[in-house]
Design an enzyme around this catalytic site. Structure first.
Site, short mmCIF file in Angstrom:
data_model
loop_
_atom_site.label_atom_id
_atom_site.label_comp_id
_atom_site.label_asym_id
_atom_site.label_seq_id
_atom_site.Cartn_x
_atom_site.Cartn_y
_atom_site.Cartn_z
N GLY A 11 -16.33 104.56 -63.53
CA GLY A 11 -16.49 104.22 -62.12
C GLY A 11 -15.23 104.50 -61.32
O GLY A 11 -14.12 104.23 -61.77
N VAL A 15 -13.31 99.58 -56.40
CA VAL A 15 -12.34 98.99 -57.33
C VAL A 15 -11.63 100.08 -58.15
O VAL A 15 -10.40 100.05 -58.30
CB VAL A 15 -13.02 97.95 -58.26
CG1 VAL A 15 -11.99 97.32 -59.19
CG2 VAL A 15 -13.71 96.86 -57.43
N LYS A 106 -19.03 90.99 -63.15
CA LYS A 106 -19.44 89.57 -63.29
C LYS A 106 -20.88 89.43 -63.76
O LYS A 106 -21.19 88.52 -64.52
CB LYS A 106 -19.23 88.86 -61.96
CG LYS A 106 -19.99 89.50 -60.81
CD LYS A 106 -19.26 89.49 -59.51
CE LYS A 106 -19.97 90.44 -58.55
NZ LYS A 106 -19.40 90.51 -57.26
N GLU A 191 -22.82 92.16 -51.39
CA GLU A 191 -23.40 93.10 -52.35
C GLU A 191 -24.36 94.03 -51.58
O GLU A 191 -24.80 93.68 -50.47
CB GLU A 191 -24.21 92.35 -53.42
CG GLU A 191 -23.43 91.29 -54.18
CD GLU A 191 -22.29 91.86 -55.01
OE1 GLU A 191 -22.53 92.77 -55.80
OE2 GLU A 191 -21.15 91.38 -54.86
N LYS A 206 -20.41 83.56 -61.51
CA LYS A 206 -18.97 83.32 -61.66
C LYS A 206 -18.71 81.92 -62.23
O LYS A 206 -17.82 81.72 -63.04
CB LYS A 206 -18.28 83.51 -60.31
CG LYS A 206 -18.33 84.98 -59.83
CD LYS A 206 -18.01 85.11 -58.36
CE LYS A 206 -18.05 86.56 -57.89
NZ LYS A 206 -18.00 86.70 -56.43
N1 LIG Z 1 -15.83 95.57 -54.67
C1 LIG Z 1 -15.26 94.41 -54.96
O1 LIG Z 1 -14.51 93.84 -54.16
C2 LIG Z 1 -15.46 93.77 -56.29
C3 LIG Z 1 -16.25 94.38 -57.24
N2 LIG Z 1 -16.39 93.80 -58.49
C4 LIG Z 1 -17.19 94.46 -59.50
O2 LIG Z 1 -16.59 95.72 -59.82
C5 LIG Z 1 -17.57 96.67 -60.17
C6 LIG Z 1 -17.44 97.91 -59.28
O3 LIG Z 1 -17.60 97.54 -57.93
P1 LIG Z 1 -17.29 98.58 -56.74
O4 LIG Z 1 -16.07 99.36 -57.04
O5 LIG Z 1 -17.35 97.78 -55.51
O6 LIG Z 1 -18.58 99.53 -56.82
P2 LIG Z 1 -18.79 100.96 -56.12
O7 LIG Z 1 -20.24 101.07 -55.86
O8 LIG Z 1 -17.85 101.14 -54.99
O9 LIG Z 1 -18.37 101.99 -57.26
C7 LIG Z 1 -19.14 102.23 -58.40
C8 LIG Z 1 -18.60 103.47 -59.09
O10 LIG Z 1 -19.26 103.65 -60.32
C9 LIG Z 1 -19.87 104.97 -60.34
N3 LIG Z 1 -21.17 104.76 -60.97
C10 LIG Z 1 -22.06 103.78 -60.75
N4 LIG Z 1 -23.13 103.90 -61.55
C11 LIG Z 1 -22.93 105.00 -62.28
C12 LIG Z 1 -23.68 105.67 -63.28
N5 LIG Z 1 -24.87 105.22 -63.69
N6 LIG Z 1 -23.17 106.79 -63.85
C13 LIG Z 1 -21.96 107.25 -63.44
N7 LIG Z 1 -21.19 106.67 -62.50
C14 LIG Z 1 -21.68 105.56 -61.93
C15 LIG Z 1 -19.99 105.43 -58.89
O11 LIG Z 1 -19.89 106.84 -58.85
P3 LIG Z 1 -19.82 107.71 -57.47
O12 LIG Z 1 -18.47 107.38 -56.88
O13 LIG Z 1 -19.94 109.10 -57.88
O14 LIG Z 1 -20.94 107.18 -56.62
C16 LIG Z 1 -18.76 104.75 -58.29
O15 LIG Z 1 -17.61 105.56 -58.46
C17 LIG Z 1 -18.92 95.95 -60.05
O16 LIG Z 1 -19.27 95.42 -61.31
C18 LIG Z 1 -18.60 94.81 -59.07
O17 LIG Z 1 -19.45 93.69 -59.22
C19 LIG Z 1 -15.75 92.63 -58.81
C20 LIG Z 1 -14.96 91.99 -57.89
C21 LIG Z 1 -14.81 92.49 -56.54
N1 LIG Z 2 -20.20 89.93 -52.87
C1 LIG Z 2 -19.10 89.29 -53.52
C2 LIG Z 2 -18.01 90.30 -53.82
C3 LIG Z 2 -17.10 89.85 -54.88
O1 LIG Z 2 -17.44 89.42 -55.96
C4 LIG Z 2 -18.55 88.20 -52.60
O2 LIG Z 2 -19.01 88.11 -51.46
O3 LIG Z 2 -17.72 87.41 -53.07
#
Ligand SMILES: NC(=O)C1=CN([C@@H]2O[C@H](COP(=O)(O)OP(=O)(O)OC[C@H]3O[C@@H](n4cnc5c(N)ncnc54)[C@H](OP(=O)(O)O)[C@@H]3O)[C@@H](O)[C@H]2O)C=CC1
Ligand SMILES: N[C@@H](CC=O)C(=O)O
Ligand code: NA
Length: 433
Positions: A11, A15, A106, A191, A206
């Site tokens: 990913g 993040v 999570k 989300e 959480k």
């Molecule tokens: N955003 C936040 O503030 C927080 C997020 N999290 C957790 O962190 C994790 C990531 O979140 P976030 O960064 O926001 O998510 P994003 O949607 O921004 O990023 C997801 C990434 O994973 C890649 N991806 C997703 N599914 C696939 C797949 N099936 N095959 C290949 N690549 C894939 C996407 O590729 P592409 O770029 O090509 O689309 C992208 O780069 C989640 O589990 C979320 O719950 C936890 C705390 C806070």
């Molecule tokens: N949707 C979540 C993102 C982080 O976990 C939040 O609102 O806290």
């Protein structure tokens, strides 16, 4: 001993991009902390052609997860892609190939954390998940290390930024629920489907993770009683304000007599409780330990760089363990058998808002019903309603058991003087613990 550590990323979104930036921008500090360079060498994405705000060679991107998981040079897998079943399989496969895992997921840790920790331990690998709860706040480390010597009695968490943002905007600026939710979505806290935020499921995930760690019991997601904020009304907030309360979506995990209760619910906090002043998208976790007393961890619960900070700190722990040869040694199995409290063992104060007929004897009928269920009043407000002959009554009770509240709420429907029970919320925070 290896002279550099290679990291595979699953990913590269919000993040993942932050993780690459911190590893690159803080490289000198990382080398000083762990004794060798740390480098991201392969990255799984969905679309290799997407424009990305990060300094990585296009050749390091792949669409095949097993290009990363099976790469013999990669030591640590950082999972920041999200998803549950497929992702779990990727992480089990990585652990079975003796790769350490760091995750922010999570949803996955709440459901399968115990299984993944077991697989890690069987493979002498580390499995770290600091970013999965309260993004940038070191609460997992706080419980696992900082408070390891104490017996945790109670946790209260504001662990969902979206709902805290919505309630703050409704309470402080009189914004409507719908407008506040839209703003939280536009700012990127919510989300993709915000149902899990507003209905409390994200917070429940959480709290299951925190309760499992705090009480060393195999607390599961289904053990958490959940209600969200989608039915909270302006009238509730207004009456709460009059009584000196602020509403928050609070996750509870409480242990007494070795029995545990966990829940997530909209709660009125006394304005002088430290959690009442945690506003907007900020998160906080209040921890009460038998020896330490009250502590509170506060900070950003989401966002690219805060969440990535936790991920890279986990990575530092993994690499430090690699260099000391002690990976997989953290205690992963819960120490105690799970024992959950029954309804008669759960006690709390509640705020109850009712619409009643404004007639002689109405109040005495209510008093009789409450006292027959051993529930006594602490505060009462009575206001006439627009509809002639009706009144709104708000009652704050003293502590009573959930069994008594359930019975009272069943019986109140049969009282002719009561039109409706408009709302029922937990009240917390007058006095320590
Ligand atoms: N955003 C936040 O503030 C927080 C997020 N999290 C957790 O962190 C994790 C990531 O979140 P976030 O960064 O926001 O998510 P994003 O949607 O921004 O990023 C997801 C990434 O994973 C890649 N991806 C997703 N599914 C696939 C797949 N099936 N095959 C290949 N690549 C894939 C996407 O590729 P592409 O770029 O090509 O689309 C992208 O780069 C989640 O589990 C979320 O719950 C936890 C705390 C806070
Ligand atoms: N949707 C979540 C993102 C982080 O976990 C939040 O609102 O806290
Ligand atoms: Na955290």
């Amino acid at each position: 001993m290896k002279d550099n550590v290679k990291v595979g990323l699953l990913g590269l979104g919000t993040v993942g991009t932050g993780v690459v930036k911190i590893i690159q921008n803080h490289q000198e500090q990382l080398v000083h902390r762990v004794g060798c360079p740390v480098e991201v060498t392969k990255v799984l994405v969905k679309n290799v052609d997407k424009k990305r705000d990060v300094n990585l060679l296009k050749e390091s991107l792949t669409l095949d997860p097993y290009d990363v998981i099976n790469d013999p040079d990669i030591d640590v897998i950082v999972e920041v892609m999200g998803g549950i079943n497929e992702t779990k399989q990727y992480l089990l496969d990585a652990l079975n190939q003796k790769k350490h895992v760091v995750t922010a997921n999570k949803d996955l840790v709440a459901l399968y954390g115990s299984e993944l920790l077991k697989a890690a331990s069987e493979n002498d690998c580390d499995f770290y998940y600091e970013a999965s709860v309260a993004g940038g706040i070191p609460i997992i480390r706080g419980l696992a290390d900082g408070l390891a010597s104490d017996k945790i009695q109670k946790l209260m968490g504001i662990v969902n930024g979206t709902t805290n943002f919505i309630l703050t905007k409704m309470h402080k600026e009189g914004m409507s629920y719908e407008v506040a939710l839209k703003e939280a979505q536009d700012l990127g806290f919510a989300e993709a489907d915000p149902t899990a935020d507003v209905e409390g499921l994200d917070a429940a995930r959480k709290m299951a993770i925190l309760a499992r760690l705090a009480f060393s019991m195999n607390i599961e997601l289904e053990d958490v009683d959940v209600s969200g904020i989608s039915t909270v009304s302006d009238s509730d907030l207004k009456h709460g304000q009059t009584l000196g309360y602020t509403m928050k979506l609070i996750g509870y995990a409480d242990q007494s007599d070795e029995r545990v209760e966990t829940s997530v619910q909209p709660t009125f906090l006394a304005n002088n409780h430290p959690m009442a002043s945690v506003n907007n998208e900020y998160n906080a976790v209040y921890v009460y330990g038998e020896a330490v007393g009250e502590t509170m961890f506060y900070g950003p619960g989401a966002g690219s760089m805060p969440t990535a900070t936790s991920i890279v700190s986990d990575l530092i722990a993994v690499v430090t363990n690699m260099r000391l040869g002690v990976n997989g040694k953290s205690i992963s199995a819960p120490q105690f058998e799970k024992k959950l409290k029954s309804a008669e063992e759960k006690f709390a104060k509640y705020f109850i808002r009712l619409h009643v007929r404004d007639e002689v004897g109405a109040f005495s009928e209510l008093t009789k019903l409450f006292s027959s269920n051993s529930i006594s009043f602490e505060k009462i407000l009575q206001l006439p309603l627009d509809k002639e002959g009706t009144a709104e009554i708000v009652i704050v009770t003293h502590k009573a058991s959930m069994e008594n509240y359930s019975q009272m709420l069943e019986q109140i429907k049969d009282l002719a003087v009561v039109h409706s029970v408009e709302s029922f919320y937990r009240v917390e925070g007058e006095g320590a613990k």
